[in-house]
Motif scaffolding. Structure first.
Motif, PDB file in Angstrom:
ATOM      1  N   LYS A  29      47.257  32.408  -7.689  1.00 54.90           N
ATOM      2  CA  LYS A  29      48.688  33.369  -7.441  1.00 54.90           C
ATOM      3  C   LYS A  29      49.903  32.641  -7.243  1.00 54.90           C
ATOM      4  O   LYS A  29      49.685  31.368  -6.332  1.00 54.90           O
ATOM      5  CB  LYS A  29      48.145  34.323  -5.757  1.00 54.90           C
ATOM      6  N   THR A  30      51.361  33.057  -7.582  1.00 62.45           N
ATOM      7  CA  THR A  30      52.570  32.701  -7.351  1.00 62.45           C
ATOM      8  C   THR A  30      52.543  33.510  -5.873  1.00 62.45           C
ATOM      9  O   THR A  30      53.256  34.643  -5.787  1.00 62.45           O
ATOM     10  CB  THR A  30      53.161  33.289  -8.071  1.00 62.45           C
ATOM     11  N   VAL A  31      53.581  32.773  -4.893  1.00 64.55           N
ATOM     12  CA  VAL A  31      53.989  33.829  -3.861  1.00 64.55           C
ATOM     13  C   VAL A  31      55.614  33.616  -3.998  1.00 64.55           C
ATOM     14  O   VAL A  31      55.384  31.961  -3.502  1.00 64.55           O
ATOM     15  CB  VAL A  31      53.180  32.974  -2.380  1.00 64.55           C
ATOM     16  N   TYR A  32      55.998  34.433  -3.817  1.00 65.22           N
ATOM     17  CA  TYR A  32      57.875  34.827  -3.512  1.00 65.22           C
ATOM     18  C   TYR A  32      57.813  35.365  -2.475  1.00 65.22           C
ATOM     19  O   TYR A  32      57.463  35.776  -1.433  1.00 65.22           O
ATOM     20  CB  TYR A  32      58.320  35.491  -5.164  1.00 65.22           C
ATOM     21  N   GLN A  33      58.810  34.503  -1.901  1.00 67.88           N
ATOM     22  CA  GLN A  33      59.711  34.421  -0.625  1.00 67.88           C
ATOM     23  C   GLN A  33      60.771  35.308  -0.498  1.00 67.88           C
ATOM     24  O   GLN A  33      61.922  34.365  -1.657  1.00 67.88           O
ATOM     25  CB  GLN A  33      59.791  33.531   0.077  1.00 67.88           C
ATOM     26  N   THR A  34      60.897  36.446  -1.140  1.00 68.52           N
ATOM     27  CA  THR A  34      62.199  37.195  -1.055  1.00 68.52           C
ATOM     28  C   THR A  34      62.946  37.869  -0.039  1.00 68.52           C
ATOM     29  O   THR A  34      62.420  37.979   0.769  1.00 68.52           O
ATOM     30  CB  THR A  34      61.523  38.269  -2.285  1.00 68.52           C
ATOM     31  N   LEU A  35      63.813  38.488  -0.990  1.00 61.77           N
ATOM     32  CA  LEU A  35      65.489  39.597   0.342  1.00 61.77           C
ATOM     33  C   LEU A  35      64.350  40.837   0.362  1.00 61.77           C
ATOM     34  O   LEU A  35      63.631  40.790   0.096  1.00 61.77           O
ATOM     35  CB  LEU A  35      66.614  39.431  -0.144  1.00 61.77           C
ATOM     36  N   LYS A  36      64.622  41.997   1.330  1.00 55.85           N
ATOM     37  CA  LYS A  36      64.523  43.357   0.905  1.00 55.85           C
ATOM     38  C   LYS A  36      64.873  43.568  -0.242  1.00 55.85           C
ATOM     39  O   LYS A  36      65.447  43.337  -0.571  1.00 55.85           O
ATOM     40  CB  LYS A  36      65.185  43.904   2.389  1.00 55.85           C
ATOM     41  N   ALA A  37      63.866  44.232  -0.635  1.00 53.81           N
ATOM     42  CA  ALA A  37      63.762  45.530  -1.989  1.00 53.81           C
ATOM     43  C   ALA A  37      64.793  45.931  -2.022  1.00 53.81           C
ATOM     44  O   ALA A  37      65.115  46.880  -0.843  1.00 53.81           O
ATOM     45  CB  ALA A  37      61.995  45.793  -2.210  1.00 53.81           C
ATOM     46  N   ARG A  38      65.278  46.436  -2.476  1.00 57.56           N
ATOM     47  CA  ARG A  38      66.007  47.185  -3.273  1.00 57.56           C
ATOM     48  C   ARG A  38      65.825  48.213  -4.644  1.00 57.56           C
ATOM     49  O   ARG A  38      65.417  47.694  -5.143  1.00 57.56           O
ATOM     50  CB  ARG A  38      67.675  47.346  -3.148  1.00 57.56           C
ATOM     51  N   GLU A  39      66.123  49.604  -4.135  1.00 55.05           N
ATOM     52  CA  GLU A  39      65.962  50.707  -5.560  1.00 55.05           C
ATOM     53  C   GLU A  39      66.492  50.434  -5.936  1.00 55.05           C
ATOM     54  O   GLU A  39      67.762  50.358  -6.399  1.00 55.05           O
ATOM     55  CB  GLU A  39      65.505  51.937  -4.533  1.00 55.05           C
ATOM     56  N   LEU A  40      66.263  50.180  -7.589  1.00 51.55           N
ATOM     57  CA  LEU A  40      66.853  49.827  -9.135  1.00 51.55           C
ATOM     58  C   LEU A  40      66.913  50.920  -9.473  1.00 51.55           C
ATOM     59  O   LEU A  40      67.878  51.885 -10.403  1.00 51.55           O
ATOM     60  CB  LEU A  40      66.171  49.256  -9.758  1.00 51.55           C
ATOM     61  N   TRP A  41      65.471  51.990  -9.893  1.00 53.40           N
ATOM     62  CA  TRP A  41      65.869  53.378 -10.620  1.00 53.40           C
ATOM     63  C   TRP A  41      64.544  53.501 -10.383  1.00 53.40           C
ATOM     64  O   TRP A  41      63.837  53.697  -9.365  1.00 53.40           O
ATOM     65  CB  TRP A  41      65.302  52.705 -12.232  1.00 53.40           C
ATOM     66  N   ARG A  42      65.448  55.659 -10.024  1.00 55.22           N
ATOM     67  CA  ARG A  42      64.862  56.541  -9.637  1.00 55.22           C
ATOM     68  C   ARG A  42      63.886  57.816 -10.712  1.00 55.22           C
ATOM     69  O   ARG A  42      65.283  57.900 -11.065  1.00 55.22           O
ATOM     70  CB  ARG A  42      64.764  56.762  -7.943  1.00 55.22           C
ATOM     71  N   LYS A  43      63.183  58.580 -10.948  1.00 54.49           N
ATOM     72  CA  LYS A  43      62.971  59.584 -11.704  1.00 54.49           C
ATOM     73  C   LYS A  43      63.656  60.478 -11.671  1.00 54.49           C
ATOM     74  O   LYS A  43      63.490  60.661 -10.394  1.00 54.49           O
ATOM     75  CB  LYS A  43      61.468  59.456 -11.635  1.00 54.49           C
ATOM     76  N   ASN A  44      64.063  61.191 -12.134  1.00 55.00           N
ATOM     77  CA  ASN A  44      64.991  62.482 -11.754  1.00 55.00           C
ATOM     78  C   ASN A  44      63.953  64.077 -11.695  1.00 55.00           C
ATOM     79  O   ASN A  44      62.720  63.564 -12.339  1.00 55.00           O
ATOM     80  CB  ASN A  44      65.788  63.189 -12.935  1.00 55.00           C
ATOM     81  N   PRO A  45      64.069  64.852 -11.158  1.00 55.62           N
ATOM     82  CA  PRO A  45      63.133  65.753 -10.566  1.00 55.62           C
ATOM     83  C   PRO A  45      62.883  66.627 -11.896  1.00 55.62           C
ATOM     84  O   PRO A  45      63.979  66.584 -12.950  1.00 55.62           O
ATOM     85  CB  PRO A  45      63.320  66.708  -9.134  1.00 55.62           C
ATOM     86  N   LEU A  46      61.825  67.138 -12.360  1.00 55.40           N
ATOM     87  CA  LEU A  46      61.901  68.392 -13.337  1.00 55.40           C
ATOM     88  C   LEU A  46      62.359  68.887 -12.986  1.00 55.40           C
ATOM     89  O   LEU A  46      62.230  69.828 -11.162  1.00 55.40           O
ATOM     90  CB  LEU A  46      59.905  68.307 -13.437  1.00 55.40           C
ATOM     91  N   PRO A  47      63.189  70.098 -13.712  1.00 52.11           N
ATOM     92  CA  PRO A  47      63.471  71.910 -13.361  1.00 52.11           C
ATOM     93  C   PRO A  47      62.170  72.585 -13.699  1.00 52.11           C
ATOM     94  O   PRO A  47      61.245  72.081 -13.092  1.00 52.11           O
ATOM     95  CB  PRO A  47      64.410  72.426 -15.017  1.00 52.11           C
ATOM     96  N   GLU A  48      62.868  73.175 -12.179  1.00 47.54           N
ATOM     97  CA  GLU A  48      62.445  74.388 -11.895  1.00 47.54           C
ATOM     98  C   GLU A  48      61.704  75.243 -12.872  1.00 47.54           C
ATOM     99  O   GLU A  48      62.095  75.438 -14.139  1.00 47.54           O
ATOM    100  CB  GLU A  48      62.813  75.388 -11.055  1.00 47.54           C
ATOM    101  N   GLY A  49      60.047  75.282 -12.770  1.00 49.08           N
ATOM    102  CA  GLY A  49      59.283  76.571 -13.835  1.00 49.08           C
ATOM    103  C   GLY A  49      58.152  75.223 -15.147  1.00 49.08           C
ATOM    104  O   GLY A  49      58.370  75.460 -15.985  1.00 49.08           O
ATOM    105  N   ALA A  50      59.313  73.656 -14.230  1.00 45.83           N
ATOM    106  CA  ALA A  50      58.663  72.669 -15.503  1.00 45.83           C
ATOM    107  C   ALA A  50      56.959  72.674 -16.819  1.00 45.83           C
ATOM    108  O   ALA A  50      57.028  72.853 -17.544  1.00 45.83           O
ATOM    109  CB  ALA A  50      58.771  71.471 -15.492  1.00 45.83           C
TER     110      ALA A  50
END
Length: 771
Positions: free
Chosen positions: A617-638
């Motif tokens: 395995k490759t182990v990475y030492q990284t900085l804090k994770a940051r959000e890149l993309w998030r799904k938009n919620p579905l419309p009401e009654g989808a």
């Protein structure tokens, strides 16, 4: 083991009986004694335990009851408790389901009454319109109550006259023919007349009651719809206000930067040295493996989040971009004065937010299969019951749901950070498929679909069905924000009995105008499970390599297949961004149906061996994770609208000025959207037969032209010419032409231009009549 006894009903709404409950993979289903009472379902190992030891209880008021097959069913209480149960027969299972549903309805009703009584607040004055609404509801309820009393009275009269009529008939059977016969017959006739009159009154009362209920039901539905539309308008207004506030804030920051004194060049490059030092002190370090065992849940620093009307978080602060720069739209318009956006802007069109609800039609597989016996496979029309009211071309255009990711990528100064956004865009195209088990309509040859979102999102998109055997669709999208997307997709599928694997073939290319970076990737395999029995569900699995052909940078993405025995989160995606030398710079993690995060790699090292495959395995030492993309919620009654996203709801919206071959003009698809499925099936069969006849005519024309050529003279002397076995088809796409891609060196259909000019001139003479 003896056969379980049928459940029994006891006084006081109590239901008891034996059921088999799933325990674990070692013991499987075990026989347990279940007791249903007062909205609670409890179970015991034996009947003797009822007095002292209860093994578990679930409240039906908040529980979901789902039937799996003829004998199995599941009771789940919001994820905290789940009972997988099995009855000894289908009849016994139905008895339990009926008892559970009745107990659940009663428990919900009692809970609602308790909540209503506890919510009363006599000290709070009612709203102005609330009193009139309450009085109207009370008046309606009183009217309905009086109608119910009329029905009850008529019912009593029917029972009374029916008993009298029965007695008269009994007496008539016991008498002899004589003088009394006529009297008895007359008496029976009178009783029958009274019974008929009362029955008619009963029927009229029922009709009045039904008409009144329907009238008030329609009124309440209209009121509810008006409230929903008003809420949508308020949400849109708030969104516009938020965008205006964001623009004003950016303008203020730009003015502040211009008014500030020159900074020290020794400490100010793309970002101040002091800021970099503070970031290094604030960020925590952690180990993130290439195959991450759990998600990074550390919240991102607010100063790294810059949103632009969507669920996409920028990394421009980390890239060293200046907040005071000109906005993206202004830059695009300044560099492209001939763009439609550079002229006077028209008001943004209001798109629809709802489509007609999906009809509740049952799907009988046997009725479909028996009609296919003896027919040629290519001529079997698949009913629209399997479809959703959208074409494959429109489904392909849904890849642009999160085009903002490419807008952000176009602004990146570093190709490695740009690659993070392109990888997130690649993953985001699958987020709309998680609940979409319906099959899109197969496009007719020559069918097109345009998606003009210049005003809203700054891009234009065009799709065309360029081939029928094999079916292939070409897609071209260009944005005023400096990127071009093109792809040619054909689909191969394998049916394995329980599941269907769909393997998209072809490459997707994205070119950025400013940096001249050319990225390409392929799609992963989509699997539809439970084709024959059970509830359909979709999974994505495989690996994707997003490659920058100019720099050699690469992002390797892994879509983990779902496994019941895995402890990982479902629909998991991991990725590593490396340069041309193989050095890792970013680690990506998340799910393809919810969100993706990224982390900058500080150091990597080799870990222990992976027991499953015997590799390190490759182990990475990284900085804090940051959000890149998030799904938009579905419309009401989808859930009643085929689980369409906000963009998908607008794709089939009628629009003036589009080509006559556009998918919006397809009649069978339009009929299905309107809920007329029988008419849609008939229209679909007509279109498919028309397409076959046009193809046969085209093949005959190609054969005729070939027979008149000079080569035909030579072929007459060759009895076994291989050309005779090749089907003749001289079809050529209208807006795309097949040529070699300069960046990849592979042949594909590339947009040759002319469509948007034809639309501007309203000249569609070159379009074939396919509908």
């Amino acid at each position: 083991m003896s056969e379980p006894k049928a459940p029994t009903a006891a006084p006081g709404d109590t239901y008891k009986g034996w059921l088999f409950k799933w325990t674990n993979y070692i013991k499987g289903y075990q026989r347990r004694w279940f007791v249903l009472s007062n909205g609670l379902l409890s179970y015991y190992r034996t009947q003797a335990e009822m007095g002292h030891t209860c093994r578990g209880t679930i409240n039906l008021a908040t529980a979901n009851i789902a039937v799996e097959d003829s004998c199995n069913f599941v009771i789940s209480n919001g994820g905290a408790q789940t009972y997988h149960l099995k009855a000894s027969s289908e009849v016994e299972r139905q008895r339990w389901i009926t008892a559970l549903e009745l107990a659940k309805a009663k428990a919900v009703r009692m809970q609602a009454e308790s909540d209503d009584s506890g919510d009363e607040c006599p000290t709070t004055p009612p709203a102005a319109g609330q009193g009139s609404r309450n009085s109207e509801v009370q008046s309606t309820l009183r009217t309905l109550g009086s109608k119910v009393e009329d029905l009850s009275t008529c019912n009593d009269l029917i029972a009374k006259h029916g008993s009298a009529l029965q007695r008269s008939l009994s007496e008539l059977e016991g008498i002899k023919l004589g003088g009394e016969t006529s009297d008895k017959i007359r008496q029976v006739t009178e009783r029958a007349t009274l019974f008929r009159i009362t029955s008619n009154a009963m029927i009229n009362a029922c009709r009045d009651f039904l008409a009144l209920a329907q009238a008030h039901s329609k009124r309440w539905q209209k009121a509810l719809q008006a409230e929903r539309e008003q809420r949508v308008r308020l949400e849109e207004t708030l969104e516009q206000l938020a965008k205006q506030h964001n623009h004003l804030e950016r303008a203020f920051r730009g003015a502040t930067v211009l008014a500030a004194p020159p900074s020290n060049p020794a400490t100010d490059s793309k970002g101040s040295g002091k800021g970099d030092a503070s970031d290094d002190e604030e960020n925590e370090f952690f180990d993130a493996c290439e195959e991450v065992q759990e998600f990074i849940t550390v919240p991102a620093d607010p100063k790294y989040h810059r949103r632009s009307g969507s669920n996409i978080s920028g990394i421009s602060s980390e890239m060293g971009m200046d907040d005071g720069t000109t906005s993206l739209d202004e830059q695009s318009l300044a560099s492209n004065p001939e763009s439609p956006q550079s002229h006077e802007l028209e008001p943004v069109r209001k798109r629809r937010t709802r489509i007609p609800d999906k009809p509740n039609y049952s799907l009988n597989l046997w009725s479909i299969m028996k009609n296919c016996i003896g027919k040629e496979l290519s001529k079997i029309p698949m009913p629209v019951n399997f479809n959703e009211p959208i074409s494959m071309l429109q489904r392909l255009s849904e890849d642009l749901e999160y085009s903002e990711l490419l807008d952000r990528a176009a602004k990146c100064q570093s190709s490695l950070e740009q690659l993070c956004y392109v990888a997130a865009f690649t993953i985001s195209s699958y987020s709309t498929t998680v609940h979409r088990t319906g099959k899109p309509f197969n496009p007719l040859l020559g069918e097109t679909f345009e998606l003009d979102r210049l005003q809203e999102s700054g891009y234009r998109s065009l799709c065309e069905q360029v081939s029928h055997h094999p079916p292939a669709a070409a897609h071209h999208a260009i944005s005023v924000r400096g990127w071009t997307l093109r792809q040619e997709i054909t689909v191969a599928s394998k049916f394995r009995g329980k599941y269907l694997s769909i393997m998209p073939l072809g490459s997707i290319h994205c070119i950025f105008e400013k940096s001249n970076n050319h990225y390409s990737w392929k799609k992963v395999t989509t699997t539809v499970h439970n084709i024959i029995v059970g509830k359909l569900w979709i999974d994505q699995s495989g690996e994707i390599d997003v490659i920058n052909h100019r720099t050699g940078d690469r992002c390797h993405l892994k879509f983990a297949p779902y496994s019941y025995f895995s402890r990982d989160v479902a629909r998991k995606v991991t990725g590593v961004v490396t340069d041309k030398d193989g050095k890792a710079h970013y680690v990506l993690s998340g799910t393809w149906d919810e969100k993706m995060e990224f982390s900058r790699v500080m150091q990597s090292s080799r870990g222990g061996e992976d027991g499953a495959e015997g590799r390190q395995k490759t182990v990475y030492q990284t900085l804090k994770a940051r959000e890149l993309w998030r799904k938009n919620p579905l419309p009401e009654g989808a859930e009643t609208m085929y689980y369409f996203s906000s963009l998908a709801l607008t794709l089939n919206e009628p629009e003036d000025g589009v080509a006559p071959t556009d998918s919006r003009r397809r009649p069978d698809q339009r009929l299905m959207e309107q809920g007329l499925w029988d008419e849609a099936n008939a229209e679909k069969q007509r279109l498919e037969e028309k397409q076959r006849s046009v193809r046969r005519e085209r093949e005959r024309e190609a054969a005729r032209l070939a027979s008149t050529s000079e080569d035909a003279v030579i072929e007459d002397f060759i009895t076994d010419s291989p050309l005779k076995s090749i089907p003749q088809d001289n079809y050529k796409a209208l807006w795309f032409e097949r040529q070699e891609d300069h960046g990849m060196g592979e042949p594909m259909h590339i947009y040759k231009g002319g469509y948007w000019e034809a639309k501007e001139q309203n000249n569609w003479d070159a379009c074939p009549d396919i509908f």
